[in-house]
Design an enzyme around this catalytic site. Structure first.
Site, mmCIF file in Angstrom:
data_model
loop_
_atom_site.group_PDB
_atom_site.id
_atom_site.type_symbol
_atom_site.label_atom_id
_atom_site.label_comp_id
_atom_site.label_asym_id
_atom_site.label_seq_id
_atom_site.Cartn_x
_atom_site.Cartn_y
_atom_site.Cartn_z
ATOM 1 C CB SER A 87 38.213 40.053 29.128
ATOM 2 O OG SER A 87 39.097 40.493 30.128
ATOM 3 N NE ARG A 88 37.274 33.601 26.384
ATOM 4 C CZ ARG A 88 38.391 33.154 26.970
ATOM 5 N NH1 ARG A 88 38.492 33.099 28.285
ATOM 6 N NH2 ARG A 88 39.409 32.756 26.226
ATOM 7 C CB VAL A 120 35.512 41.677 41.206
ATOM 8 C CG1 VAL A 120 34.688 42.954 41.107
ATOM 9 C CG2 VAL A 120 36.697 41.888 42.140
ATOM 10 C CG MET A 134 45.204 36.592 29.033
ATOM 11 S SD MET A 134 44.697 35.256 27.939
ATOM 12 C CE MET A 134 42.951 35.204 28.224
ATOM 13 N N GLY A 135 44.769 41.410 29.706
ATOM 14 C CA GLY A 135 44.308 42.752 29.343
ATOM 15 C C GLY A 135 42.800 42.871 29.230
ATOM 16 C CD GLN A 179 46.164 31.528 28.510
ATOM 17 O OE1 GLN A 179 47.270 31.760 28.981
ATOM 18 N NE2 GLN A 179 45.054 31.905 29.141
ATOM 19 N N GLY A 199 37.737 43.327 38.189
ATOM 20 C CA GLY A 199 38.426 42.144 38.715
ATOM 21 C C GLY A 199 39.940 42.298 38.592
ATOM 22 C CG HIS A 200 41.836 42.432 34.723
ATOM 23 N ND1 HIS A 200 40.849 42.620 33.789
ATOM 24 C CD2 HIS A 200 42.398 41.236 34.430
ATOM 25 C CE1 HIS A 200 40.823 41.587 32.958
ATOM 26 N NE2 HIS A 200 41.751 40.726 33.322
ATOM 27 C CE LYS A 208 35.695 34.366 35.249
ATOM 28 N NZ LYS A 208 36.828 34.740 34.487
HETATM 29 P P1 AMP Z 1 42.598 37.314 32.532
HETATM 30 O O1 AMP Z 1 42.993 38.639 31.957
HETATM 31 O O2 AMP Z 1 41.164 36.966 32.290
HETATM 32 O O3 AMP Z 1 43.559 36.211 32.195
HETATM 33 O O4 AMP Z 1 42.689 37.498 34.110
HETATM 34 C C1 AMP Z 1 43.864 37.947 34.730
HETATM 35 C C2 AMP Z 1 43.771 37.690 36.213
HETATM 36 O O5 AMP Z 1 42.626 38.365 36.727
HETATM 37 C C3 AMP Z 1 43.602 36.197 36.538
HETATM 38 O O6 AMP Z 1 44.361 35.867 37.685
HETATM 39 C C4 AMP Z 1 42.134 36.091 36.809
HETATM 40 O O7 AMP Z 1 41.790 35.036 37.690
HETATM 41 C C5 AMP Z 1 41.835 37.451 37.443
HETATM 42 N N1 AMP Z 1 40.419 37.756 37.294
HETATM 43 C C6 AMP Z 1 39.694 37.700 36.154
HETATM 44 N N2 AMP Z 1 38.395 37.997 36.410
HETATM 45 C C7 AMP Z 1 38.309 38.225 37.740
HETATM 46 C C8 AMP Z 1 37.238 38.570 38.624
HETATM 47 N N3 AMP Z 1 35.980 38.729 38.181
HETATM 48 N N4 AMP Z 1 37.526 38.715 39.922
HETATM 49 C C9 AMP Z 1 38.786 38.550 40.381
HETATM 50 N N5 AMP Z 1 39.837 38.238 39.613
HETATM 51 C C10 AMP Z 1 39.610 38.068 38.307
#
Ligand code: AMP
Length: 283
Positions: free
Chosen positions: A188-189, A178, A32-33, A63, A38-39, A151
């Site tokens: 991101s939050r 991470v 979701m950018g 979602q 982590g990304h 995560k």
């Molecule tokens: P999101 O943009 O939050 O939807 O995350 C996109 C992808 O990055 C999802 O597969 C998440 O599980 C992964 N992700 C988000 N935060 C972390 C993190 N801290 N460590 C590893 N992967 C992450």
């Protein structure tokens, strides 16, 4: 800077060209950018594994419940493209909501059983939205592999189940969490947190470490470990506890006795941020 593509037809035709030219393995990293490390760790793993890496950036309205933070969700496409470029990402697919959900859109993928626990309880409809958008991305991109983060452990379990149930020929890779220097899982939050809230947010991770410690000292009763996690989180006045569970890592069903490896999972709200975290614990 990485190219950004806005339409389904263009991303499909570009990918067909690439496949024809090179016979490369295609990786998809759905996001979701508002990138953090982590990304980037998902992108780096995908980059090592596959010849062509596609990252999607889409804040998926399906979602989010009407009461949730869809509008406020942090976005910065220019920065994300810059970061994707530095990771040598081949394509960023960043459609508008109307491209993914045109007028008349009426078909959803609805996970059943796995939806009844953890975040599925607190966020009704969330995993329906997740499974639907990921299925659409799988159909549009046709990746050989797709990368997700541990995560969001329940999300990864939902996707693994969907891939089995709907016969997707896609290899699902789940990458480790991470964390910030103090254990807070990157998200991101986290951008929503004030300084005081940020100082208390690592308590989710601390509760998980306390659970692991208790198990290392011989505790096997999941309800006692849950209470310990709840107490640890509850000590912080800015943190509103949501759940602490010990579950089977595949099905997300609660485990009563820790006689095998299980997943400790917690959720809490800190200010405007709903935060989740988890840790594998083994007897
Ligand atoms: P999101 O943009 O939050 O939807 O995350 C996109 C992808 O990055 C999802 O597969 C998440 O599980 C992964 N992700 C988000 N935060 C972390 C993190 N801290 N460590 C590893 N992967 C992450």
């Amino acid at each position: 800077m990485t190219d950004v593509i806005k339409t389904i037809s263009e991303v499909k035709s570009r990918l067909d060209d690439y496949r024809r030219q090179a016979g490369k393995k295609v990786a998809l990293v759905p996001t979701m950018g508002f990138f953090h490390v982590g990304h980037l760790s998902l992108m780096r793993t995908a980059r090592q594994d596959c010849g062509l890496v596609v990252v999607s950036i889409f804040v998926n309205p399906a979602q989010f419940a009407p009461t949730e933070d869809l509008e406020a969700y942090p976005r910065d496409l220019a920065r994300d493209l810059e970061l994707a470029g530095r990771e040598n990402i081949d394509l960023v697919f960043s459609p508008d909501p109307a491209e993914m959900y045109p007028e008349g859109f009426d078909t959803y993928i609805d996970p059943s059983h796995i939806n009844d626990t953890l975040c599925g309880q607190g966020r009704p409809g969330h995993f329906r939205g997740v499974a639907t958008i990921v299925a659409k991305l799988f159909n549009i991109i046709s990746p050989d592999r797709a990368y997700f983060g541990q995560k969001d452990a329940q999300q990864a379990a939902v996707i693994r189940r969907m891939v089995k149930d709907l016969d997707y020929d896609i290899d699902i890779r789940v990458c480790p969490i991470v964390r910030e220097f103090d254990g807070l899982a990157m998200s991101s939050r986290n951008a929503y947190l004030t300084a005081d809230e940020r100082a208390q947010a690592p308590v989710l991770h601390q509760a998980l470490l306390a659970a692991r410690e208790a198990v290392a000292h011989g505790e096997r009763d999941a309800s006692k470990i849950r209470r310990l996690m709840r107490r640890t989180i509850g000590q912080n006045y800015l943190v509103e506890f949501e759940y602490a569970r010990i579950v089977d890592p595949e099905t997300m069903e609660s485990v009563a006795v820790l006689d095998r490896e299980a997943l400790a999972a917690v959720a809490a709200t800190v200010g405007k941020a709903r935060l989740i975290d988890n840790l594998m614990i083994a007897p």
